[in-house]
Design a protein around this motif. Structure first.
Motif, short mmCIF file in Angstrom:
data_model
loop_
_atom_site.label_atom_id
_atom_site.label_comp_id
_atom_site.label_asym_id
_atom_site.label_seq_id
_atom_site.Cartn_x
_atom_site.Cartn_y
_atom_site.Cartn_z
N UNK A 1 -13.17 7.61 -9.77
CA UNK A 1 -12.71 6.76 -8.67
C UNK A 1 -11.59 5.84 -9.13
N UNK A 2 -11.73 5.25 -10.32
CA UNK A 2 -10.69 4.34 -10.81
C UNK A 2 -9.34 5.05 -10.95
N UNK A 3 -9.35 6.30 -11.32
CA UNK A 3 -8.08 7.03 -11.42
C UNK A 3 -7.41 7.14 -10.05
N UNK A 4 -8.18 7.41 -9.02
CA UNK A 4 -7.62 7.47 -7.66
C UNK A 4 -6.98 6.12 -7.29
N UNK A 5 -7.68 5.04 -7.63
CA UNK A 5 -7.16 3.70 -7.32
C UNK A 5 -5.86 3.45 -8.08
N UNK A 6 -5.83 3.79 -9.38
CA UNK A 6 -4.62 3.58 -10.17
C UNK A 6 -3.44 4.39 -9.62
N UNK A 7 -3.70 5.62 -9.22
CA UNK A 7 -2.62 6.45 -8.66
C UNK A 7 -2.08 5.87 -7.36
N UNK A 8 -2.97 5.35 -6.53
CA UNK A 8 -2.52 4.72 -5.28
C UNK A 8 -1.72 3.45 -5.56
N UNK A 9 -2.19 2.66 -6.52
CA UNK A 9 -1.45 1.44 -6.87
C UNK A 9 -0.08 1.78 -7.44
N UNK A 10 -0.01 2.79 -8.30
CA UNK A 10 1.27 3.21 -8.87
C UNK A 10 2.21 3.68 -7.76
N UNK A 11 1.67 4.47 -6.82
CA UNK A 11 2.47 4.95 -5.69
C UNK A 11 3.06 3.77 -4.89
N UNK A 12 2.29 2.70 -4.80
CA UNK A 12 2.72 1.52 -4.06
C UNK A 12 3.60 0.58 -4.88
N UNK A 13 3.97 0.99 -6.10
CA UNK A 13 4.91 0.23 -6.90
C UNK A 13 4.31 -0.74 -7.91
N UNK A 14 3.01 -0.70 -8.09
CA UNK A 14 2.39 -1.59 -9.07
C UNK A 14 2.52 -0.99 -10.47
N UNK A 15 2.90 -1.82 -11.43
CA UNK A 15 3.03 -1.31 -12.79
C UNK A 15 2.18 -2.09 -13.78
N UNK A 16 1.41 -3.03 -13.29
CA UNK A 16 0.51 -3.82 -14.14
C UNK A 16 -0.76 -4.10 -13.36
N UNK A 17 -1.91 -3.75 -13.94
CA UNK A 17 -3.18 -3.89 -13.24
C UNK A 17 -4.19 -4.59 -14.15
N UNK A 18 -4.85 -5.61 -13.62
CA UNK A 18 -5.91 -6.33 -14.34
C UNK A 18 -7.24 -5.73 -13.91
N UNK A 19 -8.01 -5.24 -14.88
CA UNK A 19 -9.28 -4.56 -14.60
C UNK A 19 -10.41 -5.35 -15.23
N UNK A 20 -11.40 -5.72 -14.41
CA UNK A 20 -12.58 -6.37 -14.97
C UNK A 20 -13.61 -5.29 -15.28
N UNK A 21 -14.28 -5.45 -16.41
CA UNK A 21 -15.24 -4.46 -16.88
C UNK A 21 -16.61 -5.09 -17.07
N UNK A 22 -17.63 -4.28 -16.89
CA UNK A 22 -18.99 -4.73 -17.13
C UNK A 22 -19.76 -3.63 -17.81
N UNK A 23 -20.61 -2.96 -17.05
CA UNK A 23 -21.48 -1.90 -17.55
C UNK A 23 -20.66 -0.79 -18.21
N UNK A 24 -20.98 -0.46 -19.43
CA UNK A 24 -20.31 0.58 -20.22
C UNK A 24 -18.79 0.38 -20.27
N UNK A 25 -18.39 -0.83 -20.53
CA UNK A 25 -16.96 -1.18 -20.55
C UNK A 25 -16.15 -0.30 -21.49
#
Length: 104
Positions: free
Chosen positions: A27-51
């Protein structure tokens, strides 16, 4: 960050929520691809379980043409504190889109 108890039928309690597969990709890969398509080149990701599992899969983000910065969540932090950290990781000149999948 949590174990995704409501997604247990998909994760089987063995993988973190962002790694749950959708159409053959995490799922995260789908989100990253959509963000990249929309012009985002820097993403802050919060991690928890199995970081570490997420970090090892997505690395620095260069495979998606972006930079990923990670923050490991701690239970004592509130949802607002985690989102505040994400926003602080981005400069005021950068576009901001907050994608959250909170369980509460």
């Amino acid at each position: 960050g949590g174990q995704g108890k409501r997604l247990r039928s998909v994760t089987h309690g063995k993988i973190p929520k962002p790694m749950a597969e959708l159409m053959g990709r995490p799922v995260l890969e789908h989100i990253l691809l959509l963000l990249r398509r929309d012009g985002f080149d820097r993403v802050a990701v919060t991690l928890g379980y199995q970081a570490e599992r997420i970090r090892s899969c997505f690395g620095d983000g260069s495979a998606w043409g972006m930079e990923l910065v990670y923050y490991e969540e701690f239970e004592e932090k509130t949802e607002a504190q985690r989102r505040e950290w994400q926003i602080k990781q981005l400069s005021r000149r950068e576009k901001l889109k907050l994608v959250a999948a909170a369980e509460k």
